[in-house]
Design a protein around this motif. Structure first.
Motif, short mmCIF file in Angstrom:
data_model
loop_
_atom_site.label_atom_id
_atom_site.label_comp_id
_atom_site.label_asym_id
_atom_site.label_seq_id
_atom_site.Cartn_x
_atom_site.Cartn_y
_atom_site.Cartn_z
N LYS A 5 10.26 4.17 -26.58
CA LYS A 5 11.37 4.82 -27.27
C LYS A 5 11.94 5.96 -26.40
N PHE A 6 13.11 6.45 -26.76
CA PHE A 6 13.69 7.62 -26.10
C PHE A 6 12.83 8.83 -26.49
N ALA A 7 12.23 9.46 -25.46
CA ALA A 7 11.21 10.48 -25.71
C ALA A 7 11.75 11.67 -26.52
N ALA A 57 21.10 -2.86 -25.73
CA ALA A 57 21.76 -1.64 -26.22
C ALA A 57 20.75 -0.91 -27.10
N THR A 58 20.93 0.39 -27.27
CA THR A 58 19.99 1.14 -28.10
C THR A 58 20.71 2.02 -29.11
N SER A 59 20.06 2.15 -30.25
CA SER A 59 20.56 3.03 -31.30
C SER A 59 19.38 3.90 -31.75
N HIS A 60 19.47 5.19 -31.46
CA HIS A 60 18.34 6.09 -31.72
C HIS A 60 18.57 6.97 -32.94
N CYS A 61 17.51 7.20 -33.70
CA CYS A 61 17.50 8.33 -34.62
C CYS A 61 16.78 9.45 -33.90
N ASP A 65 11.38 18.51 -22.46
CA ASP A 65 10.68 17.23 -22.72
C ASP A 65 11.60 16.05 -22.45
N HIS A 66 12.82 16.24 -22.92
CA HIS A 66 13.80 15.16 -22.83
C HIS A 66 14.12 14.82 -21.38
N ILE A 67 14.26 15.84 -20.55
CA ILE A 67 14.73 15.59 -19.18
C ILE A 67 13.58 15.32 -18.21
N GLU A 68 12.38 15.72 -18.58
CA GLU A 68 11.25 15.72 -17.66
C GLU A 68 11.12 14.43 -16.84
N GLY A 69 10.89 13.32 -17.55
CA GLY A 69 10.67 12.05 -16.85
C GLY A 69 11.88 11.55 -16.09
N PHE A 70 13.05 12.02 -16.47
CA PHE A 70 14.29 11.51 -15.90
C PHE A 70 14.77 12.33 -14.70
N ALA A 71 14.18 13.51 -14.50
CA ALA A 71 14.70 14.46 -13.50
C ALA A 71 15.01 13.84 -12.12
N GLU A 118 16.22 11.16 -11.33
CA GLU A 118 17.43 10.33 -11.33
C GLU A 118 18.71 11.14 -11.44
N VAL A 119 18.58 12.45 -11.62
CA VAL A 119 19.79 13.25 -11.80
C VAL A 119 20.43 13.54 -10.44
N ALA A 120 21.73 13.25 -10.31
CA ALA A 120 22.47 13.54 -9.07
C ALA A 120 23.13 14.90 -9.19
N GLY A 123 27.61 7.41 -28.48
CA GLY A 123 27.91 7.97 -29.78
C GLY A 123 26.88 9.04 -30.10
N HIS A 124 27.35 10.14 -30.66
CA HIS A 124 26.46 11.25 -31.03
C HIS A 124 26.88 11.74 -32.40
N THR A 125 25.97 11.65 -33.36
CA THR A 125 26.36 11.97 -34.73
C THR A 125 25.34 12.93 -35.37
N LEU A 181 29.67 2.26 -16.75
CA LEU A 181 30.52 2.63 -17.87
C LEU A 181 29.75 2.37 -19.16
N TRP A 182 29.94 3.22 -20.14
CA TRP A 182 29.34 2.99 -21.44
C TRP A 182 30.13 3.72 -22.50
N GLN A 183 29.71 3.56 -23.74
CA GLN A 183 30.13 4.47 -24.78
C GLN A 183 28.87 5.18 -25.21
N ARG A 199 26.48 14.13 -15.21
CA ARG A 199 25.81 13.68 -16.44
C ARG A 199 25.13 12.31 -16.27
N PRO A 200 23.85 12.24 -16.68
CA PRO A 200 23.17 10.96 -16.77
C PRO A 200 23.26 10.43 -18.21
N THR A 201 23.63 11.29 -19.12
CA THR A 201 23.77 11.07 -20.56
C THR A 201 24.23 12.43 -21.07
N SER A 202 24.75 12.51 -22.31
CA SER A 202 25.43 13.77 -22.65
C SER A 202 24.83 14.60 -23.79
N GLU A 203 23.58 14.35 -24.16
CA GLU A 203 22.98 15.15 -25.22
C GLU A 203 23.15 16.65 -24.96
N THR A 204 22.69 17.06 -23.77
CA THR A 204 22.68 18.50 -23.49
C THR A 204 24.08 19.06 -23.24
C1 87F Z 1 18.36 9.75 -16.78
C2 87F Z 1 18.45 11.05 -16.33
C3 87F Z 1 18.45 12.09 -17.25
C4 87F Z 1 18.05 7.99 -19.88
C5 87F Z 1 18.26 9.49 -18.14
O1 87F Z 1 20.09 5.94 -24.96
C6 87F Z 1 18.33 11.86 -18.60
C7 87F Z 1 18.24 10.56 -19.06
O2 87F Z 1 18.10 11.13 -21.33
C8 87F Z 1 18.12 10.26 -20.47
N1 87F Z 1 18.15 8.22 -18.58
N2 87F Z 1 18.04 8.97 -20.82
C9 87F Z 1 17.94 8.60 -22.23
C10 87F Z 1 19.30 8.45 -22.86
C11 87F Z 1 19.19 8.48 -24.33
C12 87F Z 1 20.45 8.26 -25.14
N3 87F Z 1 21.58 9.04 -24.73
C13 87F Z 1 22.81 8.86 -25.49
C14 87F Z 1 20.83 6.84 -25.29
C15 87F Z 1 22.08 6.56 -26.02
C16 87F Z 1 23.21 7.45 -25.65
#
Ligand code: 87F
Length: 512
Positions: free
Chosen positions: A230-232, A254-258, A107-113, A115-117, A187-189, A183-185, A134-139
């Motif tokens: 919101k972040f799906a 900037a965004t701060s997600h729960c 679900d998380h990656i679906e819409g973003f796929a 954009e992934v290099a 945070g994952h908690t 560049l960004w920071q 990495r487009p972001t580092s959750e996974t």
């Molecule tokens: C692009 C490609 C793959 C945004 C993407 O906002 C995945 C993603 O998950 C993706 N573009 N996002 C949402 C990022 C959410 C979240 N990640 C950690 C943040 C704050 C930092």
């Protein structure tokens, strides 16, 4: 146009339109060829090139030059120290992601796929398994959260990393605002309770507000993203939103997600609680990026170029000698050097410009273009009177100040400039806010590039409908956020778009 060919490009620049004046300006590096009000896009690009970024030969990628990197580092020092007070620890996870891990949370990656290099080769041979960047580092991170979190004593786990990410965007790239690598920071908690997670979301959001308002002098609105925006992968998303009056566009600062427990379920991030039962963690993630710098440039720059807020300017004061033919040139130069020393000792970031191949006038323009908040000129008359002349970049105001009280006086001036830049930006934004009640008023305000505050029923379907009905060349209107500070919503107020009872006030507009 880019990189190695840059020099040649200038020489050939006469072009079909052959505007002599523009060419001369380009040659000397003095002045901008367009006004902020006349061609904002071109203005922004020109301003960035002095000397924040350099264009690169891959579309959507930019070189951050020292002039902009220094700003990033100043914000970084502030934010890094603040999160350390909150017991967040820095770490670094790899840039590469294996496909299995990336796609674990569908679900998380679906819409973003798109954009992934991907890296598909090493040398000439295909990789057995392609590797994502990495487009972001959750996974990337959460499998290890699962490994590291075992018992309630392992919580909370609060990690942050300063890094680059890659998102292969296809809509028009803009330096800082939308680039393919930035560049960004992040945070994952992880927490034992939702309450702790909720509290942190807002603490971080407040730090983001402070970066914009206290450092970049850019006013922002704190609020809640709509379900659509919101972040799906998460539970709810809060953000700070800025607004660019010239283009009438909102920009997510900037965004701060729960994240709730969605990722915890997916990645089995479980722990044994005090009662010996298995429980699932509550998670947050939060980020701000180099986009902040773009928002600052757009907000403050003028027809002379950049204007940097003193708190983030790597050079806060530039000292320029103004020698006359028969004057004591060495004395003036020495006074400049002494002035810089005095200012540096007072904790002010000051530099002198003693280059002998440029006139004072050329130097004034050059440093104005680079946005240095305060200029100090020292000429024969100043030497005689034991004073210096200060010239503010934000409003051009000139003042002679005695050399005896330099440190204190300049410090005060810098604080005034910082404050004034914020006030002016805030007034400009306030002048763009329009409260509306009906669809017709909405469309009218949208066409006037307003930041629209509207009563809304808060239904996803209605936001989708508004998007569809406003789709045009300049992009559709959408919600920016529902401000935490809500104006009063009188009983019986109706949604501007659906006519159903309104639940809240929400900011709408086109956005970056
Ligand atoms: C692009 C490609 C793959 C945004 C993407 O906002 C995945 C993603 O998950 C993706 N573009 N996002 C949402 C990022 C959410 C979240 N990640 C950690 C943040 C704050 C930092």
């Amino acid at each position: 146009m880019a990189g190695p060919s840059g020099k040649k490009d200038k020489a050939e620049k006469a072009g079909p339109s052959g505007k002599k004046k523009k060419e001369v300006k380009k040659e000397t590096g003095l002045g901008l060829s367009v006004k902020k009000d006349e061609n904002f896009g071109e203005w922004y690009s020109e301003v960035c090139k002095h000397e924040m970024i350099e264009y690169y030969d891959i579309s959507g990628c930019y070189i951050l030059r020292p002039w902009s990197m220094a700003i990033w580092e100043i914000m970084q020092s502030f934010f890094d120290a603040e999160i350390k007070k909150m017991k967040v620890k820095n770490c670094y996870f790899p840039l590469f992601v294996s496909p299995g891990v990336l796609e674990k949370e569908k679900d998380h990656i679906e819409g973003f796929a798109p954009e992934v290099a991907w890296v598909t080769k090493s040398g000439k041979s295909d990789l057995e398994v392609p590797i994502a960047i990495r487009p972001t580092s959750e996974t990337v991170m959460y499998p290890y959260f699962s490994k590291w979190i075992r018992g309630h004593r392992d919580l909370p786990l609060k990690l942050n990393q300063w890094c680059n990410v890659v998102r292969w965007e296809f809509s028009n790239p803009t330096p800082f605002i939308r680039s393919r690598e930035f560049l960004w920071q992040e945070g994952h908690t992880a927490f034992a309770t939702k309450e702790e997670a909720d509290e942190e979301v807002l603490q971080i959001l407040e730090l983001y507000r402070r970066i914009y308002e206290e450092y970049l002098a850019v006013p922002v609105v704190k609020g809640m993203k709509s379900e659509n925006e919101k972040f799906a992968g998460g539970l709810y998303t809060t953000s700070v939103e800025a607004f660019i009056p010239n283009t009438g566009r909102g920009v997510q600062g900037a965004t701060s997600h729960c994240l709730g427990q969605n990722f915890a379920k997916m990645f089995e991030i479980n722990y044994e609680n005090e009662k010996g039962e298995t429980a699932m963690v509550w998670q947050n993630s939060w980020a701000y990026s180099t986009r902040t710098i773009g928002v600052m440039i757009m907000t403050h720059g003028d027809d002379k170029g950049l204007i940097l807020p003193p708190k983030v300017a790597s050079v806060q004061v530039v000292v320029i000698p103004v020698p006359y033919k028969d004057a004591n040139t060495q004395g003036i130069f020495d006074a400049c050097t002494a002035t810089v020393s005095t200012l540096c000792e007072a904790g002010i970031r000051a530099e002198e410009d003693l280059r002998d191949n440029y006139s004072p006038g050329w130097k004034y323009s050059n440093w104005e273009m680079k946005g240095v908040p305060l200029r100090i000129e020292i000429g024969p008359r100043d030497l005689e009177n034991d004073q210096v002349r200060t010239v503010r970049r934000d409003n051009g105001v000139k003042e002679d100040i005695p050399r005896g009280s330099l440190g204190k006086h300049v410090q005060e001036l810098l604080e005034k400039i910082q404050q004034n830049m914020y006030e002016v930006a805030k007034q400009k934004r306030e002048a763009c806010v329009e409260e509306i009640k009906t669809w017709d008023e909405f469309i009218e305000a949208l066409n006037k590039k307003k930041l629209i505050l509207a009563p809304w029923c808060d239904e996803e379907e209605v936001e989708r409908d508004v998007k569809a009905r406003t789709k045009g060349e300049t992009g559709a209107a959408k919600t920016l956020c529902s401000p935490f500070e809500q104006p009063e919503l009188p009983e019986g107020t109706l949604c501007f778009a659906s006519g159903k009872p309104a639940k809240k006030w929400t900011y709408w507009g086109r956005s970056y």
